[in-house]
Each structure stands twice: as C-alpha cells, then as structure tokens.
Design a protein around this motif. Structure first.
Motif, PDB file in Angstrom:
ATOM      1  N   LEU A  53       0.795  -1.232   0.000  1.00 40.26           N
ATOM      2  CA  LEU A  53       0.000   0.000   0.000  1.00 40.26           C
ATOM      3  C   LEU A  53       0.824   1.278   0.000  1.00 40.26           C
ATOM      4  CD1 LEU A  53       0.307   1.006   3.169  1.00 40.26           C
ATOM      5  CD2 LEU A  53      -1.464  -0.693   3.550  1.00 40.26           C
ATOM      6  N   ASP A  54       2.140   1.130  -0.044  1.00 39.46           N
ATOM      7  CA  ASP A  54       2.981   2.320   0.092  1.00 39.46           C
ATOM      8  C   ASP A  54       3.347   2.935  -1.257  1.00 39.46           C
ATOM      9  OD1 ASP A  54       4.347   4.269   1.382  1.00 39.46           O
ATOM     10  OD2 ASP A  54       6.126   3.082   1.774  1.00 39.46           O
ATOM     11  N   ARG A  55       2.392   3.097  -2.106  1.00 35.60           N
ATOM     12  CA  ARG A  55       2.665   3.692  -3.410  1.00 35.60           C
ATOM     13  C   ARG A  55       3.016   5.164  -3.292  1.00 35.60           C
ATOM     14  NH1 ARG A  55       1.154   0.621  -7.729  1.00 35.60           N
ATOM     15  NH2 ARG A  55      -0.025  -1.273  -7.272  1.00 35.60           N
ATOM     16  N   PHE A  56       2.562   5.792  -2.251  1.00 35.03           N
ATOM     17  CA  PHE A  56       2.792   7.224  -2.096  1.00 35.03           C
ATOM     18  C   PHE A  56       3.878   7.528  -1.050  1.00 35.03           C
ATOM     19  CE2 PHE A  56      -1.605   6.727  -3.493  1.00 35.03           C
ATOM     20  CZ  PHE A  56      -1.573   7.474  -4.648  1.00 35.03           C
ATOM     21  N   LYS A  57       4.665   6.490  -0.701  1.00 32.01           N
ATOM     22  CA  LYS A  57       5.770   6.678   0.224  1.00 32.01           C
ATOM     23  C   LYS A  57       5.320   7.363   1.515  1.00 32.01           C
ATOM     24  CE  LYS A  57       8.677   4.970  -2.729  1.00 32.01           C
ATOM     25  NZ  LYS A  57       9.273   3.648  -2.502  1.00 32.01           N
ATOM     26  N   ILE A  58       4.370   6.719   2.203  1.00 32.64           N
ATOM     27  CA  ILE A  58       3.792   7.303   3.409  1.00 32.64           C
ATOM     28  C   ILE A  58       4.873   7.634   4.440  1.00 32.64           C
ATOM     29  CG2 ILE A  58       2.224   6.867   5.330  1.00 32.64           C
ATOM     30  CD1 ILE A  58       0.659   5.004   3.459  1.00 32.64           C
ATOM     31  N   TYR A  59       5.821   6.736   4.596  1.00 35.11           N
ATOM     32  CA  TYR A  59       6.882   6.921   5.595  1.00 35.11           C
ATOM     33  C   TYR A  59       7.646   8.211   5.324  1.00 35.11           C
ATOM     34  CZ  TYR A  59      11.549   6.262   7.605  1.00 35.11           C
ATOM     35  OH  TYR A  59      12.738   6.429   8.245  1.00 35.11           O
ATOM     36  N   TYR A  60       8.077   8.382   4.087  1.00 33.72           N
ATOM     37  CA  TYR A  60       8.905   9.548   3.771  1.00 33.72           C
ATOM     38  C   TYR A  60       8.107  10.840   3.856  1.00 33.72           C
ATOM     39  CZ  TYR A  60      12.183   6.026   2.204  1.00 33.72           C
ATOM     40  OH  TYR A  60      13.026   4.951   2.154  1.00 33.72           O
ATOM     41  N   ILE A  61       6.858  10.801   3.425  1.00 31.24           N
ATOM     42  CA  ILE A  61       6.023  12.002   3.513  1.00 31.24           C
ATOM     43  C   ILE A  61       5.810  12.398   4.968  1.00 31.24           C
ATOM     44  CG2 ILE A  61       3.716  12.924   3.087  1.00 31.24           C
ATOM     45  CD1 ILE A  61       3.627  11.200   0.565  1.00 31.24           C
ATOM     46  N   ALA A  62       5.534  11.406   5.827  1.00 32.61           N
ATOM     47  CA  ALA A  62       5.313  11.683   7.248  1.00 32.61           C
ATOM     48  C   ALA A  62       6.574  12.241   7.902  1.00 32.61           C
ATOM     49  CB  ALA A  62       4.866  10.409   7.964  1.00 32.61           C
ATOM     50  N   VAL A  63       7.719  11.633   7.588  1.00 34.40           N
ATOM     51  CA  VAL A  63       8.977  12.095   8.168  1.00 34.40           C
ATOM     52  C   VAL A  63       9.285  13.527   7.737  1.00 34.40           C
ATOM     53  CG1 VAL A  63      11.476  11.774   8.143  1.00 34.40           C
ATOM     54  CG2 VAL A  63       9.980   9.806   8.460  1.00 34.40           C
ATOM     55  N   ILE A  86       6.495  15.986   9.467  1.00 31.58           N
ATOM     56  CA  ILE A  86       6.685  16.118  10.911  1.00 31.58           C
ATOM     57  C   ILE A  86       8.069  16.679  11.221  1.00 31.58           C
ATOM     58  CG2 ILE A  86       6.791  14.861  13.095  1.00 31.58           C
ATOM     59  CD1 ILE A  86       4.786  12.881  11.921  1.00 31.58           C
ATOM     60  N   GLY A  87       9.079  16.199  10.479  1.00 30.50           N
ATOM     61  CA  GLY A  87      10.434  16.668  10.711  1.00 30.50           C
ATOM     62  C   GLY A  87      10.586  18.154  10.397  1.00 30.50           C
ATOM     63  N   SER A  88       9.954  18.603   9.320  1.00 30.27           N
ATOM     64  CA  SER A  88      10.050  20.020   8.963  1.00 30.27           C
ATOM     65  C   SER A  88       9.416  20.895  10.037  1.00 30.27           C
ATOM     66  CB  SER A  88       9.359  20.264   7.618  1.00 30.27           C
ATOM     67  OG  SER A  88      10.000  19.543   6.582  1.00 30.27           O
ATOM     68  N   TYR A  89       8.265  20.452  10.549  1.00 33.03           N
ATOM     69  CA  TYR A  89       7.585  21.209  11.606  1.00 33.03           C
ATOM     70  C   TYR A  89       8.446  21.274  12.860  1.00 33.03           C
ATOM     71  CZ  TYR A  89       4.607  21.951  15.664  1.00 33.03           C
ATOM     72  OH  TYR A  89       4.103  22.394  16.852  1.00 33.03           O
ATOM     73  N   LYS A  90       8.992  20.106  13.261  1.00 31.12           N
ATOM     74  CA  LYS A  90       9.778  20.055  14.507  1.00 31.12           C
ATOM     75  C   LYS A  90      11.066  20.859  14.360  1.00 31.12           C
ATOM     76  CE  LYS A  90      10.275  18.638  18.708  1.00 31.12           C
ATOM     77  NZ  LYS A  90       9.355  19.082  19.753  1.00 31.12           N
ATOM     78  N   LEU A  91      11.712  20.758  13.204  1.00 33.69           N
ATOM     79  CA  LEU A  91      12.954  21.506  12.993  1.00 33.69           C
ATOM     80  C   LEU A  91      12.690  23.006  12.952  1.00 33.69           C
ATOM     81  CD1 LEU A  91      14.758  19.256  10.353  1.00 33.69           C
ATOM     82  CD2 LEU A  91      15.479  19.668  12.716  1.00 33.69           C
TER      83      LEU A  91
END
Length: 591
Positions: A491-501, A504-509
């Motif tokens: 189901l990871d056609r849209f690279k859920i992991y990378y999009i989430a990272v 979330i990472g951009s917000y936290k940084l």
C-alpha cells in the motif's frame, strides 16, 4: 562554548583510546574489526565511567584521576599503535568532505547547546552537590544521612566529576550529557552522510582498498545499506533519537542521570537493530552492547530491564563450541562494571540498591533506617505518578492512572495510546510466530519484548516522563514500524513513511530553530553557564561550615557541604560518625 569544546576534545581522545583498548582486549586481535568510529567512543564512555566510579571509592576524583587516565591512555597507544594507525587509515579512506562538515557542524551546535540553556531543578537540589562530593571526597560513608538524595547513586555523577575540571580552580563544568547527545547525533546522521553505494551495494574504491588489506569486511563497511528502498527499523529508532535530541537540546547543560540513561539506551537500540538487519552472526558485538547495558543500569535503575537483551548473546555463546573463555570474560567484565556501582551504593546508604529495601544484607552504623529508605522509595513513585502526597502510594493503578494520563502532553498521550495498543500487537506477533513457526521473527520479538518490559516497568512504578520517555516512545515506534514494513509493499505507493517524516520533521525543525534562535546569546561563547546557586545560611558543625537554603530546598554547587535543612547538634541531630567528614555520617543520633 570554547571551554566545552576543549573538554570535549579531551573526552574524544581519552574515550576513544580507552574504548579501542577495551574492544581489543575483550574481542581479541583476530575478531577485532574497526566497524565505526563511534563504537570505540561509546565503549570508552563505558570504560571511563567504570574507572571514575572505582577511583571515587578510594579518593576524590580530580587531578590525580585524570593524570592516571592520561597515563593509561599513553600505555594503550604505545602497545596498540599499529592497530590504531590502521584504524585511522580506514577512517581517512572512508571519510568524505560532507561527512566531515556535518560532524564539525554538529560538534559546534551541540557545544553551544551545552554551554547555555535551562538548568534542571534537581541539579540545584542534589545533582551539583553529589558531583562536588565526588570531586572533594570521592565517596563518604552514610552520606545519605545528611541528605537522602545524595544517596541516589548514579555513575553519571562520577563521569561528570571526572571531566568537570574543577581541580583547575575555575568553575565545575558539566559537559557530559551534551557530549553523549553529540555522539548520538553523529549516529543518527550516519545514513545521510555515508558514502554513496551502487544499487548492488558495491563498495567504493577506498573501501575496496581496505578490504584488500584484510582489515574490514564488505558487510561491515556497507552495513548492507545498498539501495535500500524501504526504511529499516534502525531508521525508526533514529527518528525517535532525533526527536529526543530536539527536546533535550536546551536542557542537556544539566548533569541529570535521566539524560545519560536515555542517550545511552537509544544508542544501544539503534546498534542492536543494525546488527539484526545486517544478519550479524558473531555474538561479540551483541555482547559488547550488553556491557553497555550494564552501564545503563548503573546510571539509572529505571533502565535496568534493558539487561534482558543479554539473553541473545548468552544463547549464542552457549551454542558455540569453544566459547567458554568468552563466557567467563564477558561475565567477569559485566560483574566488574556493576561492582563499583553497588559498592558505592552500600557506602553511601548502607543498602545494596538504595532506596529499595527488598535486599537487606548489611548492618553498618551509617545505614539509612529502613523506614526512611522506604519513604524515599514511595516518594519517588508517587512523584512519578504526579502526586506529592506519599500516603497515596498504595493506591491501585486504576486510581492514579487516569489523573496521570490527563496531565500528559498531547504528544505523549498519542505515544501512550500507541504503546498500549502496541502491547496487544506484539502479543499477536508472538502468537503468529508460534503458530507459523516463524523463527526469523525471534530476534524482533526479543528486542520488542525487552522494550515492552522496560515500558511496563516504568509505567507501573514511577512513570515520570523524563525517567522513561525512551521506552514510551521507541517501543510503539518499533512495533508499529515493524507492521508498516511488512504491509508497506502492498500500500505504500505514495511513500507514506517519507512524507510523514518530511512533514513532521520540517515542523519540529522549524519549531526547534525558532526556539533556539530566540535564546541565542554570545554570553557563553567562552565559558559554560555555571551551576545555579541559591541564598543559604551557614552554620558550624564539628568545626565544619555547613549550609542550608534560606527558602525552598535547593542550594546549588557553590555552598558546600549543604543540605535542605539545618542539622543541629543541640537538638540531638549530630550525625557525624567521628570528628571528620571523611569518617561519614550516621542516623543513630537523630531524635
């Protein structure tokens, strides 16, 4: 900041040499591999921590301790100079300008963060005083009778005293938590500045030169990282580590034992997962990490159950012919690692594991009374549950847990929900592995089960977030991350992991950058921000000047020796065992 950088340079040298020698001695020449430069540094942190504790048993930890440490490092360099030269040659061949630049930037960033920030409340309460006692006297019998929290023995305080440089006559520096944060940042950055590999994982020319020299294997260099299209569990652990570092950045100036424990535990988990992912067949690297697990236990008892990881190398050793010497070697080294911590416990409090009284072996005259120790233990637990009333200690979980949950931040509530549901998910994984006889799941179930045990131990005893956030955060991330890795190909056609990272990472940084930018100051570019000190009242006792605070219960570092309340000999509270501080304190004269 400059002072922190100089101390860190000294720490890098001593820890690297000590760690290099430790790995060489324990693993032997034939099995010794220069896997990662951070591996020697972490081994050295463990060695130097044990050394500082042992030295404190016999005297104050200061100039002499550092001179002997330097002498020991010099001896190691003389005997291991050829192997160290090969190690640096391997490092030079695999280094890149990008890797060097990132390492320098992280060094400067974390040195600045360690120079200024928020000093923890407990640092003024007892951290600073504990470190100064080690600097001035080493360990003193019955010190917990002066102030019960001075019996909260932690190996982190001995390490801090060793590198405090107080013997130079200036301030006492507190750089060790920031140093461990810097090392963890390097580990987290490894996937991003390792040499680019081909799609087949082929080594670079420099790596091939090292392989031809027979110094290191292809698997060690590449870690089987070639063309990874999906995240590994070690990547999830790194994300949690980065999250913790961003939260810790403005507080790592404090020598709080909680920070040491979490930073070391995160490193162990990352490396352990990498060994599993690289299909490491030797028990040696697992056993070395388990020695670091013992160090974690001596730093903070809330991390003690991480020792369950020792089951894997123990089983591997028992299944390997001719491993009897290694079993004895690692068992003996583990005992040596824990022994000075336990000895210091006994000297400080009269109890093997203060403030817990379930093991009662000694009857010294300086022993803290059982009732006082039990009260202290109960106070720790109710404080972790969000209360200050010790009488509520016996309340069932169903009584205090709802209030505790309500006080959590939104993020920690989310992690708690994932962790509790993760326990059920882990049980389903275990059932599936049993029914389907999936032996390849055993290693994951082992580390996940260990983290689940650590999480439950923390939750059901003293669930203060800073005591066990590593288990609250990393357990659910690994369990749900494991599920994600197995369903993502479908189901990871849209690279859920990378999009989430990225999101979330951009917000936290961004939030981290804003917060750090607001606090930027040139005030501490040379020297580190000193310990906080508080107004105190001096008084005489047995010819010594003691101090207690005018208000509150904190005294800081400067006024020494100090305790939250005045000890009055006129009121029958003369707690001296003899005529000198070195003879220690007793509770026998208390009214």
């Amino acid at each position: 900041m400059l002072s922190v950088m100089l101390i860190w340079a000294y720490m890098l040298f001593t820890c690297y040499v000590a760690g290099f020698a430790c790995i060489r001695i324990i693993c032997g020449k034939g099995n010794f591999q220069y896997k990662r430069e951070t591996g020697c540094l972490y081994a050295g942190v463990g060695v130097v921590t044990v050394y500082a504790q042992i030295f404190s048993i016999f005297g104050k930890v200061g100039l002499t301790a550092n001179l002997l440490l330097l002498f020991g490092c010099g001896v190691c360099i003389v005997f291991l100079r050829k192997e160290m030269a090969e190690s640096f040659h391997a490092l030079r061949l695999t280094a890149t300008p990008v890797k060097a630049a990132v390492a320098v930037l992280l060094f400067l960033l974390f040195a600045y963060g360690t120079s200024t920030g928020i000093i923890h409340y407990d640092t003024g309460l007892y951290h600073a005083q504990s470190i100064r006692w080690i600097e001035e006297f080493g360990v003193v019998p019955g010190l917990g009778n002066l102030h019960s929290r001075l019996a909260y023995n932690s190996a982190a305080f001995c390490l801090s005293a060793l590198y405090s440089m107080a013997f130079l006559g200036g301030q006492s520096y507190h750089c060790c938590a920031g140093f461990l944060a810097f090392l963890l940042a390097l580990v987290c950055g490894e996937p991003f500045f390792v040499r680019t590999m081909s799609r087949t994982g082929a080594p670079t020319s420099g790596e091939r030169r090292i392989q031809r020299a027979g110094r290191i294997g292809a698997q060690t260099l590449s870690g089987k990282r070639g063309a990874r299209r999906r995240p590994r569990l070690s990547d999830f652990a790194r994300i949690v580590s980065v999250y913790y570092l961003l939260n810790l950045f403005d507080e790592m100036i404090s020598p709080a034992s909680d920070y040491f424990m979490v930073l070391l535990a995160l490193y162990i988990i990352i490396r352990w997962l990498e060994l599993l992912e690289d299909e490491e067949s030797s028990y040696l690297p697992y056993a070395m990490l388990c020695l670091l697990c013992v160090v974690v236990m001596t730093v903070k008892l809330s991390g003690a159950l991480i020792l369950l990881l020792t089951l894997k190398p123990a089983v591997m050793m028992l299944r390997t012919k001719g491993s009897g010497k290694d079993i004895a070697k690692f068992l003996g080294t583990g005992i040596l690692t824990a022994a000075p911590f336990l000895i210091r416990n006994v000297i400080l409090s009269g109890w093997l594991v203060y403030p817990f009284t379930f093991i009662d072996l000694f009857s010294f005259d300086f022993k803290i009374p059982k009732g006082a120790a039990d009260y202290d233990a109960h106070e720790i637990q109710v404080w972790g549950r969000g209360y200050s009333d010790v009488s509520r200690y016996g309340e069932p979980v169903t009584s205090w847990l709802p209030d505790w949950i309500r006080k959590l931040s939104g993020t920690d509530k989310a992690f708690l929900a994932l962790a509790l549901s993760g326990l059920l998910l882990l049980a389903l994984f275990a059932l599936y592995a049993l029914v389907k006889r999936k032996r390849d799941m055993l290693d994951f179930l082992h580390i996940a089960g260990t983290l689940a045990a650590c999480f439950l131990f923390w939750l059901l005893t003293a669930p203060l977030i800073r005591y066990g956030c590593v288990f609250l955060w990393i357990f659910p991330v690994l369990v749900w991350g494991y599920l994600y890795r197995h369903i993502s190909p479908h189901l990871d056609r849209f690279k859920i992991y990378y999009i989430a990272v990225i999101l979330i990472g951009s917000y936290k940084l961004w939030a981290f950058g804003l917060e750090t930018g607001k606090g930027l100051t040139a005030e501490y570019l040379v020297k580190q921000k000193d310990y906080e000190n508080f107004e105190t009242v001096p008084y005489e006792l047995h010819g010594y000047t003691f101090y207690y605070p005018v208000r509150g219960d904190r005294t800081g570092y400067r006024d020494f020796p100090a305790s939250p309340v005045k000890i009055s000999s006129d009121a029958g509270e003369d707690i001296f065992r003899g005529d000198t501080i070195e003879e220690g304190f007793t509770a026998s004269d208390r009214g």
